[in-house]
Design a protein around this motif. Structure first.
Motif, PDB file in Angstrom:
ATOM      1  N   UNK A  75       9.349   4.001  23.419  1.00 14.21           N
ATOM      2  CA  UNK A  75       9.157   4.823  22.318  1.00 14.21           C
ATOM      3  C   UNK A  75       9.145   4.127  21.130  1.00 14.21           C
ATOM      4  N   UNK A  76       9.850   3.188  21.062  1.00 18.18           N
ATOM      5  CA  UNK A  76       9.939   2.497  19.765  1.00 18.18           C
ATOM      6  C   UNK A  76       8.422   1.710  19.302  1.00 18.18           C
ATOM      7  N   UNK A  77       7.620   1.276  20.368  1.00 19.44           N
ATOM      8  CA  UNK A  77       6.383   0.943  20.104  1.00 19.44           C
ATOM      9  C   UNK A  77       5.302   2.132  19.699  1.00 19.44           C
ATOM     10  N   UNK A  78       5.630   3.366  20.129  1.00 17.15           N
ATOM     11  CA  UNK A  78       4.820   4.321  19.728  1.00 17.15           C
ATOM     12  C   UNK A  78       5.246   4.789  18.093  1.00 17.15           C
ATOM     13  N   UNK A  79       6.456   4.552  17.954  1.00 14.31           N
ATOM     14  CA  UNK A  79       6.854   4.861  16.458  1.00 14.31           C
ATOM     15  C   UNK A  79       6.070   3.928  15.440  1.00 14.31           C
ATOM     16  N   UNK A  80       6.016   2.496  15.899  1.00 13.42           N
ATOM     17  CA  UNK A  80       5.202   1.776  15.173  1.00 13.42           C
ATOM     18  C   UNK A  80       3.680   1.976  15.167  1.00 13.42           C
ATOM     19  N   UNK A  81       3.309   2.527  16.125  1.00 11.10           N
ATOM     20  CA  UNK A  81       1.842   3.112  16.296  1.00 11.10           C
ATOM     21  C   UNK A  81       1.578   4.202  15.204  1.00 11.10           C
ATOM     22  N   UNK A  82       2.511   4.981  15.133  1.00 11.97           N
ATOM     23  CA  UNK A  82       2.494   6.038  14.309  1.00 11.97           C
ATOM     24  C   UNK A  82       2.960   6.111  12.658  1.00 11.97           C
ATOM     25  N   UNK A  83       3.662   5.034  12.535  1.00  8.84           N
ATOM     26  CA  UNK A  83       4.271   4.470  11.379  1.00  8.84           C
ATOM     27  C   UNK A  83       5.598   5.545  11.269  1.00  8.84           C
ATOM     28  N   UNK A  84       6.260   5.893  12.179  1.00  7.63           N
ATOM     29  CA  UNK A  84       7.347   6.475  12.465  1.00  7.63           C
ATOM     30  C   UNK A  84       8.652   5.680  12.271  1.00  7.63           C
ATOM     31  N   UNK A  85       9.552   5.858  11.211  1.00 11.70           N
ATOM     32  CA  UNK A  85      10.636   5.062  11.051  1.00 11.70           C
ATOM     33  C   UNK A  85      12.151   5.929  11.452  1.00 11.70           C
ATOM     34  N   UNK A  86      11.764   7.169  11.952  1.00  8.81           N
ATOM     35  CA  UNK A  86      12.913   7.824  12.570  1.00  8.81           C
ATOM     36  C   UNK A  86      12.439   8.339  13.934  1.00  8.81           C
ATOM     37  N   UNK A  87      13.453   8.446  14.826  1.00 11.65           N
ATOM     38  CA  UNK A  87      13.260   9.267  15.801  1.00 11.65           C
ATOM     39  C   UNK A  87      14.638  10.307  15.835  1.00 11.65           C
ATOM     40  N   UNK A  88      14.011  11.639  16.381  1.00 11.74           N
ATOM     41  CA  UNK A  88      14.844  12.646  16.428  1.00 11.74           C
ATOM     42  C   UNK A  88      15.212  13.011  17.911  1.00 11.74           C
TER      43      UNK A  88
END
Length: 153
Positions: A75-88
């Motif tokens: 999930x954190x790799x996908x966050x980096x891919x989409x430039x997300x700094x938050x997980x809900x």
């Protein structure tokens, strides 16, 4: 200024009224929420990824701040891919928090710049889970009160 992008990961198999409640309450906190359908090769979902993505698109078609995407891997790799700094993450019970906190702690060690945000579900939706909804569907029960009207199969 950097856009506040949040990933709401899960299987959403199917998306429930509880998920929709969490998204609707969280959307004002971020510039964009990406509802990320995680693909886990060890799980056999009831509904296709395309079906689940389409449901999310249909449910939130009037709100450009909510998007849907699927991903594999961390999930954190996908966050980096989409430039997300938050997980809900949605929390229904204390047991959910214990499980979700362990994942959040691991994610924080792997990616300290990504914050996990927990929102509790509204009491009306706290007993609804995708697992229970699938059980009702398998037994030909009526799930209309548990899923958005856009969820059709």
């Amino acid at each position: 200024m950097q856009q506040r992008i949040c990933l709401f990961p899960g299987t959403f198999d199917p998306i429930t009224m509880g998920h929709v409640d969490v998204i609707n309450r969280a959307v004002s906190l971020f510039d964009k929420i990406v509802v990320g359908i995680g693909i886990n090769s060890s799980k056999q979902p009831m509904f296709t990824v395309e079906q689940r993505v389409n449901w999310i698109h249909d449910i939130f078609k009037g709100d450009p701040r909510v998007e849907a995407a699927s991903y594999t891997g961390l999930t954190i790799d996908f966050c980096k891919q989409i430039n997300a700094h938050y997980i809900l993450r949605g929390i229904r019970y204390v047991s959910d928090f214990e499980y979700e906190k362990a994942i959040a702690d691991m994610n924080r060690m792997l990616a300290p710049d990504i914050e996990t945000i927990f929102l509790t579900t509204a009491p009306a939706y706290s007993t609804i889970s995708s697992t229970l909804v699938r059980d009702v569907i398998r037994n030909n029960g009526n799930v209309r009160m548990f899923v958005p009207e856009e969820v059709k199969w």
